[in-house]
Design an enzyme around this catalytic site. Structure first.
Site, PDB file in Angstrom:
ATOM      1  N   GLU A  63      37.347  41.881  29.937  1.00  0.00           N
ATOM      2  CA  GLU A  63      37.055  40.600  29.288  1.00  0.00           C
ATOM      3  C   GLU A  63      35.575  40.384  29.048  1.00  0.00           C
ATOM      4  OE1 GLU A  63      39.081  41.002  31.869  1.00  0.00           O
ATOM      5  OE2 GLU A  63      41.018  40.590  30.936  1.00  0.00           O
ATOM      6  N   HIS A 132      46.563  31.835  36.912  1.00  0.00           N
ATOM      7  CA  HIS A 132      47.067  31.907  35.531  1.00  0.00           C
ATOM      8  C   HIS A 132      47.458  30.535  34.999  1.00  0.00           C
ATOM      9  CE1 HIS A 132      47.564  36.159  36.591  1.00  0.00           C
ATOM     10  NE2 HIS A 132      47.839  36.439  35.335  1.00  0.00           N
TER      11      HIS A 132
HETATM   12  C1  TPP Z   1      41.375  40.039  34.295  1.00  0.00           C
HETATM   13  C2  TPP Z   1      42.746  40.132  33.779  1.00  0.00           C
HETATM   14  N1  TPP Z   1      42.951  40.510  32.511  1.00  0.00           N
HETATM   15  C3  TPP Z   1      44.195  40.595  32.016  1.00  0.00           C
HETATM   16  C4  TPP Z   1      45.280  40.299  32.791  1.00  0.00           C
HETATM   17  C5  TPP Z   1      46.676  40.352  32.227  1.00  0.00           C
HETATM   18  N2  TPP Z   1      47.342  41.553  32.727  1.00  0.00           N
HETATM   19  C6  TPP Z   1      48.063  41.498  33.852  1.00  0.00           C
HETATM   20  S1  TPP Z   1      48.584  43.001  34.315  1.00  0.00           S
HETATM   21  C7  TPP Z   1      47.871  43.729  32.989  1.00  0.00           C
HETATM   22  C8  TPP Z   1      47.968  45.213  32.831  1.00  0.00           C
HETATM   23  C9  TPP Z   1      47.331  45.908  33.969  1.00  0.00           C
HETATM   24  O1  TPP Z   1      47.398  47.268  33.785  1.00  0.00           O
HETATM   25  P1  TPP Z   1      47.164  48.260  34.992  1.00  0.00           P
HETATM   26  O2  TPP Z   1      45.903  47.950  35.673  1.00  0.00           O
HETATM   27  O3  TPP Z   1      47.323  49.627  34.443  1.00  0.00           O
HETATM   28  O4  TPP Z   1      48.348  47.917  36.003  1.00  0.00           O
HETATM   29  P2  TPP Z   1      49.917  48.062  35.756  1.00  0.00           P
HETATM   30  O5  TPP Z   1      50.382  46.778  35.170  1.00  0.00           O
HETATM   31  O6  TPP Z   1      50.143  49.200  34.849  1.00  0.00           O
HETATM   32  O7  TPP Z   1      50.490  48.263  37.102  1.00  0.00           O
HETATM   33  C10 TPP Z   1      47.228  42.789  32.202  1.00  0.00           C
HETATM   34  C11 TPP Z   1      46.524  43.087  30.952  1.00  0.00           C
HETATM   35  C12 TPP Z   1      45.025  39.879  34.111  1.00  0.00           C
HETATM   36  N3  TPP Z   1      46.022  39.523  34.924  1.00  0.00           N
HETATM   37  N4  TPP Z   1      43.772  39.822  34.587  1.00  0.00           N
END
Ligand code: TPP
Ligand code: MG
Lengths: 331, 349
Positions: A63, A132
């Site tokens: 972000e 959130h």
């Molecule tokens: C700072 C932030 N940005 C975006 C999100 C929204 N979000 C939640 S999980 C996710 C994907 C995360 O990917 P990864 O780190 O690969 O974990 P996975 O979900 O694959 O276990 C996103 C974009 C968030 N919760 N926090």
């Protein structure tokens, strides 16, 4: 005249984005999962198929960088609209929003402008808990150089977003998540809802409620409820948090002599404090017949439990009770 | 449980790999049990959502159980973990009681966070679990800080930091690894690379193919393992934990894995193919581990079935018990906001 056409709030936002991109090729979208996924709240939907991956650009989960790249692109001639997946994550990008976007024009002697838009899905009510569900409008409203808008209707969602994209300065567009599915009339053509102008949603003579976004709906519900008791409430929809429309508020309070501020953000040091001060500092002060009422979010993070989550933000019943008390003795 | 367990090794001889030579039969069966428990917990959690018992959203780790269990199985309750939004596995891997996890899902006072946190914030500080996290990358500095505290008190404990492939592009990742390396902190960064951050593949989001490559930039070991093999994960984490306990600093371990369910409740899987998902379902870590246990003569079918049955019973009973929990009352809303506030209200921690 445009035909009467109903769109959901999210469809209205999407239409604004599409029309802006069609009208101006400098306009493009950035954000996490806004492409094939269609956005966490399905706001960008299929836009990637219409405009391609360059203009509907999925970013890495980053972000601070993402928002900052949007700021840089804006300074250098593009018109970025950056979507935070949840406005809570703008806290990760405070540096670029607050130190760079907001101050750049000023620090550089007015020689640049920063036409960037940040879309900010906000608010509680979805069971998504403390990280959130926040309502952080007041945080950004505290920063000179930023503009902050927040629609309550699909029509204004489209008009305010188009105005934000046109605006030469950085604008944060808050969108309450619970409003995305709300439907309403949305003109088909491109139009702008002026930034800095509130609107009176309901005229009344006994008290003024100043609210924004979802709280406008709750205040209107409360007003209908109270109308049955002969209490006549005026409801102002702020639409812009910064620069705030003091004139509309002051005029209304001079008429009703009572003021209630209803907002979802945390009560202390929030929007209501500003509205109260505007009235207290103005000629409307002499018209006040009762202490000002602030109904704001609780002094706690948003809890997960649905029972507590409801208790953490003003509900229609709270507004009804608060207003009944506010006008006591008057009617 | 210490890294090297007392008791009789489950397998010995010069062909036995460390995972089997360093654990007892009981420990290995317990690892399998925890993998079942994670799987069944999440399946029931999903069902509870469909039945309207749970609100909000949830992120399931079905298919990723080996990483959570392999990394946590040798930790003590004095060792810390930080987890992610996809954290049920880490929580159970660290030894949580599913009864209190279900209660948290149902927003009950008996839940691990008294119903205040929900799926995305489950934690159990008493056993070193500093919590799931709603912020991608949020746990990286926290684990690093926990490791700093361990070092400051001259402890021998470690912090394990779980994070996803998506989190490696947040500044918090880079800032944390750098500090941990400069200060030689006892922390092990365990990336569960399931190849997607929500809908965006690592190919589209990340300049390097492997997360482990980034360890080079922070002057620490970077190891890639089969994240669906509990043995592979455990051996790599054990080596890194030993390094950390010996004061040699942090490590980065990348577990290649896959989530077979959608990102969250709202995922329509438009960014990946059915074939890809099916192919990974065939690499399910649970049957793979069962086969290994059988092949090594550590557990036979009957014993494996008995473990499964016991898990099923525990899940059903815990679920039922949790539904009967206590709802929080609105007057308790301000509880837990600050310590001084709690003291002023006269409530205990
Ligand atoms: C700072 C932030 N940005 C975006 C999100 C929204 N979000 C939640 S999980 C996710 C994907 C995360 O990917 P990864 O780190 O690969 O974990 P996975 O979900 O694959 O276990 C996103 C974009 C968030 N919760 N926090
Ligand atoms: Mg991932």
């Amino acid at each position: 005249m445009s035909e009467v056409r109903e769109l959901s709030f999210s469809a209205a936002v999407q239409e604004a984005l599409a029309q802006a991109m069609e009208a101006d090729e400098r306009v493009f979208l950035m954000g996490e999962d806004i492409g094939v996924y269609g956005g966490a709240f399905q706001v960008t939907g299929d836009l990637v198929h219409r405009f391609g991956e360059d203009r509907v650009r999925d970013t890495p989960i980053a972000e601070l960088g993402g928002a900052g790249v949007a700021v840089g692109a804006a300074v250098a001639g593009s018109r970025p609209v950056y979507e935070f997946q949840f406005s809570d994550f703008a806290t990760l990008a405070m540096e670029q929003i607050v130190n760079q976007a907001a101050k750049m024009r000023f620090m550089l002697g007015g020689k640049v402008s920063v036409p960037v838009v940040f879309r900010m899905p906000c608010g509680s009510g979805t069971g998504a808990a403390a990280q959130h569900s926040q309502s952080l409008e007041a945080w950004f409203g505290h920063v000179p150089g930023l503009k902050v808008v927040e629609a309550s209707t699909p029509e204004d969602a489209k008009g305010l977003l188009l105005a934000a994209i046109d605006d030469p300065d950085p604008v944060l567009v808050f969108e309450h998540k619970l409003l995305y599915k709300v439907k309403g009339h949305v003109p088909a053509e491109m139009y702008r809802t002026p930034i800095g102008k509130a609107v009176v949603r309901r005229e009344g003579k006994h008290a003024t409620v100043v609210a924004a976004a979802i709280m406008v709906h709750k205040a209107l519900e409360a007003a209908e409820e109270l109308a049955k008791e002969g209490i006549d409430i005026e409801v102002i929809d702020l639409r812009t948090i910064r620069p705030i429309d003091s004139a509309t508020i002051i005029e209304s309070v001079k008429k009703t002599s009572r003021l209630a501020c209803v907002y979802e953000g945390v009560k202390t040091l929030g929007i209501g404090a500003e509205i109260s001060a505007i009235v207290a500092e103005s000629e409307a002060f002499d018209y006040l017949d009762a202490p000002i009422l602030r109904l704001g979010g609780a002094e706690s993070p948003i809890p997960y439990s649905p029972i507590l989550e409801k208790a953490a933000v003003p509900q229609t019943d709270d507004i009804v009770a608060g207003l009944r008390d506010l006008v006591k003795g008057r009617i | 449980m210490a890294t090297k367990s007392p008791g009789k090794p489950a397998a010995s001889g010069k062909n036995a790999r460390p995972f089997y030579a360093n654990h007892t039969t009981e420990q290995l069966k317990e690892a399998l049990r925890r993998m079942y428990l994670i799987r069944r917990f999440e399946e029931m959690a999903e069902e509870s959502y469909v039945r309207g018992l749970t609100h909000g959203t949830m992120h399931l780790s079905v298919g990723q159980e080996a990483a959570a269990v392999g990394a946590c199985m040798d930790l003590s309750t004095a060792d810390y973990i930080t987890s992610t939004h996809r954290g049920h596995g880490h929580c159970i891997g660290k030894g949580a009681d599913v009864k209190f996890m279900f209660a948290e899902f149902f927003g009950k006072e008996e839940g691990y966070c008294r119903g205040r946190g929900g799926s995305m914030h489950i934690a159990d500080p008493a056993t070193g679990n500093l919590g799931a996290n709603g912020i991608v990358g949020g746990g990286l500095p926290l684990a690093t800080g926990a490791a700093l505290a361990i070092k400051q008190r001259k402890g021998k404990d470690v912090a394990i930091c779980f994070f996803g492939d998506g989190a490696q592009n947040e500044g918090a990742f880079h800032e944390s690894l750098n500090m941990a390396a400069v200060w030689k902190l006892p922390v092990v960064y365990v990336c569960e690379n399931n190849q997607y951050g929500m809908s965006v593949s690592t190919v589209r989001s990340t300049a390097v193919k492997d997360v482990a490559t980034r360890a080079v930039a922070y002057n620490m070991p970077g190891v890639i393992v089969d994240g669906n093999s509990v043995a592979d994960v455990n051996e790599a984490v054990s080596a890194a934990v030993e390094r950390a306990r010996n004061g040699e600093g942090p490590s980065l371990i990348e577990c290649k894995t896959y989530r077979t369910k959608g990102h969250s409740r709202s995922d329509r899987n438009r960014y990946r193919t059915k074939d890809e998902i099916e192919a990974w379902k065939n690499k399910d870590p649970i049957p793979a581990f069962e086969s290994e246990l059988e092949a090594h003569g550590i557990a036979n079918r009957g014993e494996i079935d008995a473990i499964r049955d016991a898990v099923e019973k525990e899940i059903q009973e815990s679920f039922e018990a949790a539904t009967k929990g206590t709802n929080p009352t609105p007057d308790s809303l301000l509880r837990g906001v600050t310590t001084t506030g709690d003291i002023a209200m006269g409530v205990e921690a």
